[in-house]
Design a protein around this motif. Structure first.
Motif, PDB file in Angstrom:
ATOM      1  N   ASP A 790       0.819  -1.214   0.000  1.00 34.31           N
ATOM      2  CA  ASP A 790       0.000   0.000   0.000  1.00 34.31           C
ATOM      3  C   ASP A 790       0.853   1.265   0.000  1.00 34.31           C
ATOM      4  O   ASP A 790       0.560   2.251   0.686  1.00 34.31           O
ATOM      5  CB  ASP A 790      -0.970   0.002   1.193  1.00 34.31           C
ATOM      6  N   ILE A 791       1.943   1.225  -0.777  1.00 28.85           N
ATOM      7  CA  ILE A 791       2.846   2.364  -0.920  1.00 28.85           C
ATOM      8  C   ILE A 791       2.931   2.727  -2.403  1.00 28.85           C
ATOM      9  O   ILE A 791       3.072   1.859  -3.263  1.00 28.85           O
ATOM     10  CB  ILE A 791       4.262   2.047  -0.400  1.00 28.85           C
ATOM     11  N   ALA A 792       2.840   4.008  -2.709  1.00 25.62           N
ATOM     12  CA  ALA A 792       3.065   4.503  -4.073  1.00 25.62           C
ATOM     13  C   ALA A 792       4.318   5.374  -4.054  1.00 25.62           C
ATOM     14  O   ALA A 792       4.716   5.877  -3.000  1.00 25.62           O
ATOM     15  CB  ALA A 792       1.865   5.300  -4.566  1.00 25.62           C
ATOM     16  N   PHE A 793       4.935   5.542  -5.224  1.00 29.95           N
ATOM     17  CA  PHE A 793       6.137   6.368  -5.326  1.00 29.95           C
ATOM     18  C   PHE A 793       5.906   7.472  -6.354  1.00 29.95           C
ATOM     19  O   PHE A 793       5.111   7.317  -7.287  1.00 29.95           O
ATOM     20  CB  PHE A 793       7.343   5.526  -5.761  1.00 29.95           C
ATOM     21  N   ASN A 794       6.628   8.582  -6.159  1.00 24.20           N
ATOM     22  CA  ASN A 794       6.588   9.620  -7.175  1.00 24.20           C
ATOM     23  C   ASN A 794       7.355   9.157  -8.407  1.00 24.20           C
ATOM     24  O   ASN A 794       7.903   8.051  -8.441  1.00 24.20           O
ATOM     25  CB  ASN A 794       7.136  10.942  -6.629  1.00 24.20           C
ATOM     26  N   ARG A 795       7.445   9.990  -9.434  1.00 22.62           N
ATOM     27  CA  ARG A 795       7.967   9.570 -10.724  1.00 22.62           C
ATOM     28  C   ARG A 795       9.400   9.052 -10.650  1.00 22.62           C
ATOM     29  O   ARG A 795       9.753   8.061 -11.285  1.00 22.62           O
ATOM     30  CB  ARG A 795       7.905  10.729 -11.728  1.00 22.62           C
ATOM     31  N   ALA A 800       8.152   8.100  -1.001  1.00 19.55           N
ATOM     32  CA  ALA A 800       7.177   7.032  -0.799  1.00 19.55           C
ATOM     33  C   ALA A 800       5.904   7.644  -0.217  1.00 19.55           C
ATOM     34  O   ALA A 800       5.961   8.399   0.754  1.00 19.55           O
ATOM     35  CB  ALA A 800       7.731   5.969   0.145  1.00 19.55           C
ATOM     36  N   ILE A 801       4.764   7.315  -0.818  1.00 18.11           N
ATOM     37  CA  ILE A 801       3.487   7.899  -0.407  1.00 18.11           C
ATOM     38  C   ILE A 801       2.615   6.802   0.202  1.00 18.11           C
ATOM     39  O   ILE A 801       2.280   5.819  -0.464  1.00 18.11           O
ATOM     40  CB  ILE A 801       2.780   8.536  -1.615  1.00 18.11           C
ATOM     41  N   VAL A 802       2.260   6.976   1.474  1.00 21.01           N
ATOM     42  CA  VAL A 802       1.419   6.010   2.173  1.00 21.01           C
ATOM     43  C   VAL A 802      -0.007   6.131   1.653  1.00 21.01           C
ATOM     44  O   VAL A 802      -0.601   7.209   1.688  1.00 21.01           O
ATOM     45  CB  VAL A 802       1.468   6.249   3.690  1.00 21.01           C
ATOM     46  N   LYS A 803      -0.581   5.021   1.173  1.00 28.74           N
ATOM     47  CA  LYS A 803      -1.907   5.055   0.566  1.00 28.74           C
ATOM     48  C   LYS A 803      -3.009   4.629   1.525  1.00 28.74           C
ATOM     49  O   LYS A 803      -4.167   5.031   1.373  1.00 28.74           O
ATOM     50  CB  LYS A 803      -1.927   4.148  -0.659  1.00 28.74           C
TER      51      LYS A 803
END
Length: 896
Positions: A790-795, A800-803
């Motif tokens: 449940d982690i996304a990353f920028n380009r 790391a962005i917690v979703k």
């Protein structure tokens, strides 16, 4: 007549429009062909009309590759200076040497070529010389004409330049570096005006109108070996305190010049400083490399400006005080090391600029270490009936590359010389140290690759060409071996894995041609054979792959049988083996095992023969200076081996180091043959066979039982005595304190290296084994996470962005030895003031109790500090519960 002109203009416009609008060619239509491999420190090359390639190697050899015989011959070996001797007497490897070669525009009539190099000896100059050469045999040494000297200092590195090109008016352009040690400037501008610090003041050269360093020079060579000054240079002849040869000034290290054959404009790559962080308040911008364009003579800003004319402060290195920013419209050189004008021409900004971070303006340039290398501009009209001309899609575009990043990008430029856009050329092609690039007369793009290491005989160094083929394509060949050196009997598995053909339905046939010391040995018609080598020798396994229509391509791998490479390991006994803990020590030891020589453990290898070095590499810096120091340490340990051989022999009965006995002092011998490229081989043979007459009537006895490698080691030591000092090695076991040097940024790494060069034998030369241990700054970027939930990353994967609730990051084998606190660089975006939640850190797995936790309510500060008990190496999990966060990195420290 007017109608004809109008019609001609419309046709030209239509052709340009069609070329510009043409669809980009399929990448699979381009084929890489390896021409020459294992070339040692190649610098610059020229292509003859018959396909031969003339190239310069930094250590002094001028070589010729023949595409018919596929062999390389030495045209001439120059005696070059490749050492710096500091003001305290310490010797280190230099960037200097043989730097450039270019053919005269009328070469096929007058057979003239130009060489730029650092001549050996006590004269501190880089020299431009002219010779005649018939295009196949040795250089005509008797024809030498000295054209121009660039006065330099040889106390500190770096930046030599050395690129050369002719324009349509037969003017010769020569690039020169600023000859300035800038590493002591924290990655900013080297403006050190303190007494005795001229080696660290680029104002003595780049911004000095009366000095040839840090420039692109433009001269017109004359038939008698002199030169005249073309019209349009930066300063008219006779202008006080100026040199009329200067075309551009304000250069740091300009690389690989090219002339647009349509416009006459000059293009080049410019290597920038090494800093990776801005300090606008005190020093100025971070480092930027540049790709530059000169439509006319001008000042390109260094050392007062970089990139898009970003200004530095006039910094006082004595008081550590910052002065005003330099003015790009009116730069002024007030340095005591300046011998030219104080008021300088206004600054021209870079055409393209990029830092260590990914550029938003030029994103295809990527991020990381960088070293801009210019390349050619493609015009179809430059080629006469070329069989493999690049498609018109590339008409007028500039091919550029980067020595560190290894890509090729293509830049579109409009009719007025403005930047339009950039695209990647062959995204799947990764170059290894591209150092020169140009189109050949057959329409192919040639690339010279230096390899990945500094000052080394890199096995991956190659001369390649990239061909375009609209019809049947050659196979793309890969050739590897599971082992490239070892004692006999040696079993090697050869592999063609990765070889492919892009033409559907082509059946490939494989043939391995094995040679031993250049003589035919065996041919095997298999794709992946296994081969046993039972006799010592240097073997070359050349794989040729042929398709159904007869198109073939080849690649080789070299195998040395008869000497097992040494195995060197560095063991951290106490302390952190991954990160450095500021001010703390690590306890280490080095193990060396060599099948033929023995080991450190059984004392058959002397500790004095093992090179151990430790250096701090500031974040953003390249490895040039450190590789230079490592080479000096290596030399010192090899000299220790030579001294041991001398002590066991009869040498001391006739020689001493500093005093004449029966024969000359070793120091006298070193000075006599200093800079003589043929001396090592001649003197080694003389030690073995004996001789007399050079130093008087005394005869030196023969030593027929002395191994050739040992004789060469003794000679190398004796020749080294022409230089005062070499760097000393660290002990093979001990402690090392990781103290960041004063003035350096703290985001770098400590580089610990251990190396051992074995004695070799009469069949196989010496081989070196090494291990490098990197102790990084105690920072864990989120991009290094090996698993997420449940982690996304920028380009660019830097954030790391917690979703969702319960999201986590996993990092493998994190060494926490010596640390007691983690610091998360985090943000909750717009909810930063009302954020709440907690972060838990688990070791080993997500089960059990967390080793540390942090709760936040009613707001989130930028840095989240989490204490924990000191522990060793384990996998780490960071679990996030509560308000979604953005995490950039995790830092470790040994204090709260």
């Amino acid at each position: 007549m007017r109608k004809q002109i109008l019609l001609s203009g419309l046709i030209t416009a239509a052709l340009f429009f069609n070329a510009s609008a043409q669809q980009k060619p399929d990448d699979n239509r381009f084929t890489k062909v390896v021409l020459a491999q294992r070339i040692e420190e190649p610098m610059q090359f020229q292509i003859l009309k018959d396909g031969k390639v003339l190239y310069a190697e930094r250590k002094g050899k001028l070589k010729l590759y023949d595409p018919v015989t596929q062999k390389i011959s030495v045209i001439h070996e120059f005696a070059v200076s490749t050492k710096y001797v500091s003001q305290t007497g310490e010797v280190s490897e230099a960037e200097d040497g043989l730097q450039g070669v270019v053919l005269d525009p009328d070469f096929y009539k007058n057979h003239l070529i130009y060489i730029y190099y650092a001549p050996a000896g006590n004269e501190s100059v880089n020299r431009l010389e002219r010779y005649t050469w018939d295009g196949k045999g040795p250089l005509n040494v008797a024809s030498k004409k000295k054209v121009l000297d660039v006065v330099v200092q040889r106390f500190e590195c770096c930046h030599v330049g050395g690129g050369m090109v002719f324009d349509k008016d037969k003017n010769l352009y020569l690039s020169t570096g600023d000859n300035t040690f800038s590493r002591a400037s924290d990655g900013f501008s080297p403006l050190d005006e303190r007494p005795g610090m001229f080696t660290q003041d680029s104002q003595k050269g780049s911004s000095n109108t009366n000095d040839l360093r840090g420039k692109i020079l433009r001269i017109h060579p004359e038939a008698n070996g002199t030169y005249t000054i073309p019209k349009g240079n930066l300063f008219k002849p006779g202008t006080p305190l100026t040199r009329p040869e200067i075309y551009t000034m304000g250069n740091r290290n300009p690389w690989r010049l090219t002339i647009d054959s349509k416009t006459g404009w000059l293009y080049w790559g410019e290597v920038g400083p090494d800093g990776s962080q801005d300090d606008f308040e005190h020093r100025g911008p971070q480092s930027y490399d540049e790709f530059n364009q000169a439509k006319k003579a001008g000042n390109y800003g260094w050392p007062y400006f970089v990139g898009n004319s970003f200004p530095y402060h006039h910094y006082n290195f004595a008081t550590k005080e910052s002065g005003p920013l330099f003015d790009p419209e009116h730069p002024v050189n007030t340095s005591p090391n300046n011998t030219g004008l104080k008021d300088l021409p206004p600054t021209i900004p870079a055409f393209i600029w990029y830092s260590k971070q990914q550029s938003t303006k030029f994103p295809l340039l990527e991020s990381g270490g960088n070293s801009a290398v210019g390349g050619p501009i493609f015009h179809a009209s430059d080629f006469n009936n070329a069989p493999r001309l690049f498609p018109s899609y590339y008409e007028g575009k500039w091919f550029i590359t980067d020595w560190v990043r290894g890509w090729i990008n293509v830049v579109t430029i409009d009719d007025n010389g403005n930047y339009v856009n950039m695209e990647r050329f062959l995204p799947g092609q990764k170059l290894r140290g591209p150092i020169d690039m140009k189109f050949g007369p057959n329409g192919d793009l040639y690339v010279l690759e230096y390899g990945n290491g500094y000052f080394k005989d890199n096995p991956e160094a190659e001369l390649i060409r990239i061909e375009y083929n609209g019809g049947n394509r050659k196979p793309q060949v890969q050739a590897t071996a599971n082992k490239i050196a070892g004692a006999v009997p040696l079993t090697v598995n050869l592999s063609s894995a990765g070889t492919k053909d892009d033409d559907e339905g082509d059946k490939l046939t494989y043939s391995w041609k094995i040679t031993k010391n250049g003589a035919p040995f065996k041919t095997i018609a298999q794709a992946n054979p296994s081969l046993a080598f039972t006799t010592p020798g240097v073997y070359k396994a050349l794989l040729t792959v042929t398709d159904t229509k007869g198109a073939s391509n080849s690649k080789a791998v070299e195998i040395k049988a008869g000497n097992e490479p040494p195995l060197v390991t560095i063991n951290v006994i106490k302390g952190n083996s991954t990160y450095f803990v500021r001010g703390q020590s690590i306890t280490y030891n080095v193990n060396v095992v060599d099948k033929e020589d023995g080991s450190l453990a059984n004392k058959r290898i002397s500790p004095a023969r093992v090179a151990v070095s430790a250096n701090y590499l500031s974040e953003g810096y390249n490895m040039t200076a450190i590789a230079s120091k490592q080479g000096s340490v290596d030399a010192g340990t090899q000299y220790a081996g030579a001294m041991a051989l001398i002590a066991k022999s009869d040498c001391k009965s006739c020689h001493s180091i500093t005093e004449k006995v029966l024969g000359p002092a070793f120091t006298q011998v070193g000075i006599k043959y200093k800079g003589d490229p043929g001396a090592p081989d001649r003197l080694a043979k003389k030690i073995i066979s004996g001789g007399q007459g050079v130093w008087g009537d005394a005869q030196m006895p023969a030593h027929p039982t002395l191994a050739d490698a040992d004789a060469k080691a003794i000679v190398k030591y004796i020749l080294s005595l022409a230089y005062p000092h070499v760097a000393k090695s660290l002990p093979v076991a001990g402690t090392y304190t990781t103290s960041v040097p004063q003035g350096e940024n703290t985001d770098g790494s400590f580089i610990l290296r251990a190396a051992y060069t074995d004695r070799g034998n009469k069949n196989i030369g010496s081989q070196t084994g090494e291990q490098v241990l990197v102790l990084r700054a105690p920072v864990l970027p989120v991009s290094t996470a090996v698993e997420t939930h449940d982690i996304a990353f920028n380009r660019d994967s830097t954030v790391a962005i917690v979703k969702a609730e319960g999201a986590w990051l996993k990092f493998n084998k994190v060494d926490l030895t010596g640390f007691i606190q983690m610091e998360l660089i985090a943000s909750a975006g717009r909810d930063n003031t009302t954020a709440k939640g907690n972060i838990e850190v688990y070791a080993g797995s997500l089960q059990g109790k967390p080793i540390s936790a942090f709760s936040y309510y009613g707001g989130l500060k930028k840095n989240i500090k989490i204490g924990f008990a000191n522990r060793g190496v384990s996998d780490l999990y960071f679990v996030f519960k509560g308000t979604p966060l953005s995490i950039r990195e995790i830092k470790f420290s040994n204090s709260e």
